[in-house]
Design a protein around this motif. Structure first.
Motif, mmCIF file in Angstrom:
data_model
loop_
_atom_site.group_PDB
_atom_site.id
_atom_site.type_symbol
_atom_site.label_atom_id
_atom_site.label_comp_id
_atom_site.label_asym_id
_atom_site.label_seq_id
_atom_site.Cartn_x
_atom_site.Cartn_y
_atom_site.Cartn_z
ATOM 1 N N LEU A 26 103.930 55.751 38.091
ATOM 2 C CA LEU A 26 104.147 54.427 38.677
ATOM 3 C C LEU A 26 102.915 53.538 38.524
ATOM 4 C CD1 LEU A 26 106.188 55.192 41.911
ATOM 5 C CD2 LEU A 26 106.995 54.563 39.635
ATOM 6 N N VAL A 120 90.964 53.569 42.632
ATOM 7 C CA VAL A 120 91.462 53.067 41.344
ATOM 8 C C VAL A 120 92.983 53.180 41.296
ATOM 9 C CG1 VAL A 120 91.398 53.388 38.847
ATOM 10 C CG2 VAL A 120 89.314 53.689 40.175
ATOM 11 N N SER A 121 93.511 54.345 41.705
ATOM 12 C CA SER A 121 94.964 54.514 41.587
ATOM 13 C C SER A 121 95.697 53.644 42.603
ATOM 14 C CB SER A 121 95.361 55.985 41.709
ATOM 15 O OG SER A 121 95.069 56.474 42.968
ATOM 16 N N ILE A 122 95.088 53.371 43.768
ATOM 17 C CA ILE A 122 95.753 52.461 44.714
ATOM 18 C C ILE A 122 95.814 51.047 44.138
ATOM 19 C CG2 ILE A 122 95.775 51.502 47.053
ATOM 20 C CD1 ILE A 122 94.215 53.929 47.974
ATOM 21 N N GLY A 123 94.717 50.629 43.501
ATOM 22 C CA GLY A 123 94.707 49.312 42.878
ATOM 23 C C GLY A 123 95.794 49.180 41.821
ATOM 24 N N LEU A 124 95.982 50.244 41.032
ATOM 25 C CA LEU A 124 97.017 50.223 39.986
ATOM 26 C C LEU A 124 98.406 50.179 40.604
ATOM 27 C CD1 LEU A 124 95.598 52.841 37.468
ATOM 28 C CD2 LEU A 124 95.619 50.358 37.253
ATOM 29 N N MET A 125 98.596 50.972 41.664
ATOM 30 C CA MET A 125 99.906 50.992 42.332
ATOM 31 C C MET A 125 100.216 49.616 42.921
ATOM 32 S SD MET A 125 102.388 53.036 42.906
ATOM 33 C CE MET A 125 103.906 52.405 43.633
ATOM 34 N N ALA A 126 99.187 48.961 43.483
ATOM 35 C CA ALA A 126 99.381 47.622 44.041
ATOM 36 C C ALA A 126 99.778 46.647 42.939
ATOM 37 C CB ALA A 126 98.110 47.157 44.742
ATOM 38 N N ALA A 127 99.165 46.796 41.765
ATOM 39 C CA ALA A 127 99.525 45.932 40.638
ATOM 40 C C ALA A 127 100.975 46.176 40.221
ATOM 41 C CB ALA A 127 98.578 46.169 39.470
ATOM 42 N N ALA A 129 103.404 47.192 42.164
ATOM 43 C CA ALA A 129 104.254 46.591 43.190
ATOM 44 C C ALA A 129 104.351 45.087 42.975
ATOM 45 C CB ALA A 129 103.701 46.902 44.580
ATOM 46 N N MET A 130 103.209 44.469 42.639
ATOM 47 C CA MET A 130 103.247 43.028 42.489
ATOM 48 C C MET A 130 104.050 42.599 41.267
ATOM 49 S SD MET A 130 100.387 40.143 42.233
ATOM 50 C CE MET A 130 100.359 40.415 40.499
ATOM 51 N N ILE A 131 103.879 43.322 40.160
ATOM 52 C CA ILE A 131 104.609 42.959 38.947
ATOM 53 C C ILE A 131 106.113 43.079 39.171
ATOM 54 C CG2 ILE A 131 105.123 43.820 36.619
ATOM 55 C CD1 ILE A 131 102.092 44.086 36.250
ATOM 56 N N LEU A 132 106.519 44.154 39.849
ATOM 57 C CA LEU A 132 107.946 44.315 40.126
ATOM 58 C C LEU A 132 108.418 43.273 41.135
ATOM 59 C CD1 LEU A 132 110.028 46.276 39.022
ATOM 60 C CD2 LEU A 132 109.927 47.465 41.205
ATOM 61 N N GLY A 133 107.557 42.978 42.119
ATOM 62 C CA GLY A 133 107.899 41.969 43.116
ATOM 63 C C GLY A 133 108.118 40.608 42.469
ATOM 64 N N PHE B 147 107.639 50.221 46.625
ATOM 65 C CA PHE B 147 106.313 50.279 46.009
ATOM 66 C C PHE B 147 105.259 49.701 46.960
ATOM 67 C CE2 PHE B 147 107.342 50.486 41.159
ATOM 68 C CZ PHE B 147 108.185 51.546 41.396
ATOM 69 N N VAL B 151 101.957 51.528 48.631
ATOM 70 C CA VAL B 151 100.577 51.022 48.589
ATOM 71 C C VAL B 151 99.982 50.998 49.990
ATOM 72 C CG1 VAL B 151 99.148 49.014 48.079
ATOM 73 C CG2 VAL B 151 100.994 49.645 46.531
ATOM 74 N N THR B 170 89.434 49.016 44.913
ATOM 75 C CA THR B 170 90.881 48.828 44.852
ATOM 76 C C THR B 170 91.222 47.390 44.488
ATOM 77 O OG1 THR B 170 91.184 50.525 46.534
ATOM 78 C CG2 THR B 170 93.025 49.037 46.171
ATOM 79 N N PHE B 174 93.070 46.010 41.132
ATOM 80 C CA PHE B 174 94.299 45.231 41.311
ATOM 81 C C PHE B 174 94.188 43.876 40.625
ATOM 82 C CE2 PHE B 174 96.404 41.867 43.797
ATOM 83 C CZ PHE B 174 97.722 42.209 43.535
#
Lengths: 176, 208
Positions: A26, A120-127, A129-133, B147, B151, B170, B174
């Protein structure tokens, strides 16, 4: 592009991504989006979001969104090649690292790397979420639905599949 | 290679049994068994296979203790690639070497790939039908919500520890990937070494 070249592109692209997918499949969604929508124009933003959603609806590991992308680009062979590309390199690394770790159980560095990778992985997961959002739409109804789904997931123990079903039903009913 | 690995899990089975007081030894799964068990976990795993993997490996078959499972999963989580796929390979190889890794991997991946390919075919045929488009738009919203929830859950420990540097890292990742839409490899080649360096320096300072 001829079919064989396409298969090679898929294998190479997802093979590279496999080794950069820190924190799981993800977290790699922003890069998949960049590759499939922005760089190669394989599909529209909406189609990409649909595929992420379909992968969430289906059983099995989340990584199978790459099967859908590969299938879209080059049929069944494309789906299989993309899946193999995304899983193969990292699985090989995992095999060798786990064997090496058997021998050096008390090493300090794995724990160090692990805590370094968490932000790092939280930042990627947040990205992701935002792209899908953003793909979900900019209407306020869509925004409310996204927020509601997040809140219900955080505050209740409702099964995620049920959450997706409710979202689909609301969409079908023409709410969005 | 096949013979080298089963020794450890068998020893594990014995320690486990001495705790529970039962006589039987946790059996070492064969290749077919690995394939079938991972296929089962995978096909039951809607929205994530991890829960089912833990249930089957730890609770049902007692192939690993909870600690061993957590340790293995932690390893697979910090390595690149899909975590549960890594877990299947590491798990399969511990019992049956390379063939075991392949059997577990194929079990995990092949059945759901078949399902997903069917869905992909349906989508390519009917994806543009208005009712299906609306329905999927709703599923996309719900998925985006899931998602975001993930987060927030992941952020909780860092926020509780008030770890400003981790939060800054983070936010930087992001911004680079989510907002500036930079390619992932260069971002990680900067972010991972700096993050490791920061954690290392902080620990050294805490130790001294």
């Amino acid at each position: 592009m001829n079919p064989v070249n396409q298969l090679f592109t898929l294998l190479w692209t997802f093979g590279m991504l496999s080794l950069f997918a820190i924190g799981g499949a993800l977290s790699a969604i922003p890069e998949m989006h960049r590759i499939a929508v922005e760089t190669n124009h394989w599909m529209s933003d909406r189609q990409f979001a649909d595929m992420v959603a379909i992968a969430q609806l289906s059983p099995g590991p989340n990584v199978l969104v790459v099967t859908l992308i590969g299938f879209h680009v080059a049929g069944v062979a494309g789906g299989l090649v993309a899946t193999l590309g995304m899983c193969g390199p990292s699985a090989t690394v995992a095999y060798f690292v786990s064997r090496a770790m058997e021998r050096s159980r008390d090493a300090q560095w794995p724990q160090l790397i692990q805590s370094a990778l968490v932000p790092v992985s939280i930042g990627l997961m947040a990205a992701s979420a935002m792209i899908l959002g953003l793909s979900a739409g900019t209407s306020w109804v869509a925004a409310v639905l996204v927020a509601a789904s997040a809140l219900v997931t955080l505050l209740t123990r409702l099964h995620p599949l049920l959450m997706l079903a409710v979202g689909g039903w609301l969409g079908f009913a023409g709410v969005i | 290679m096949n013979c080298a690995h089963p020794a450890r899990p068998r020893a594990r089975g014995q320690t486990l049994n001495s705790e529970t007081g039962t006589q039987t030894e946790a059996e070492v799964p064969g290749l077919t068994r690995l394939f079938i068990e991972f296929a089962k976990m995978s096909l039951m795993g809607f929205g994530g296979v991890l829960v089912w993997a833990r249930r089957a490996i730890v609770d049902k078959h007692k192939w690993m203790t909870a600690e061993q499972f957590n340790e293995t999963f932690a390893l697979c989580h910090f390595l690149p690639g899909p975590n549960i796929v890594n877990l299947s390979v590491v798990f399969g190889s511990r019992f049956r070497g390379v063939p075991g890794a392949i059997a577990a991997f194929l079990g995990l991946v092949l059945p759901p790939v078949a399902v997903v390919l069917c869905l992909g075919l349906l989508y390519s045929r009917y994806g543009e039908i208005e009712a299906l488009r609306r329905t999927l738009a709703g599923v996309v919203c719900a998925t985006a919500g899931l998602f975001f929830a993930t987060v927030i859950k992941m952020l909780q420990p860092i926020v509780q520890q008030r770890s400003v540097i981790a939060l800054a890292m983070t936010a930087a990742v992001f911004a680079a990937v989510g907002i500036l839409r930079l390619p992932l490899p260069p971002v990680l080649l900067v972010a991972i070494p700096s993050s490791i360096l920061i954690v290392w320096l902080m620990r050294r300072r805490a130790a001294s």
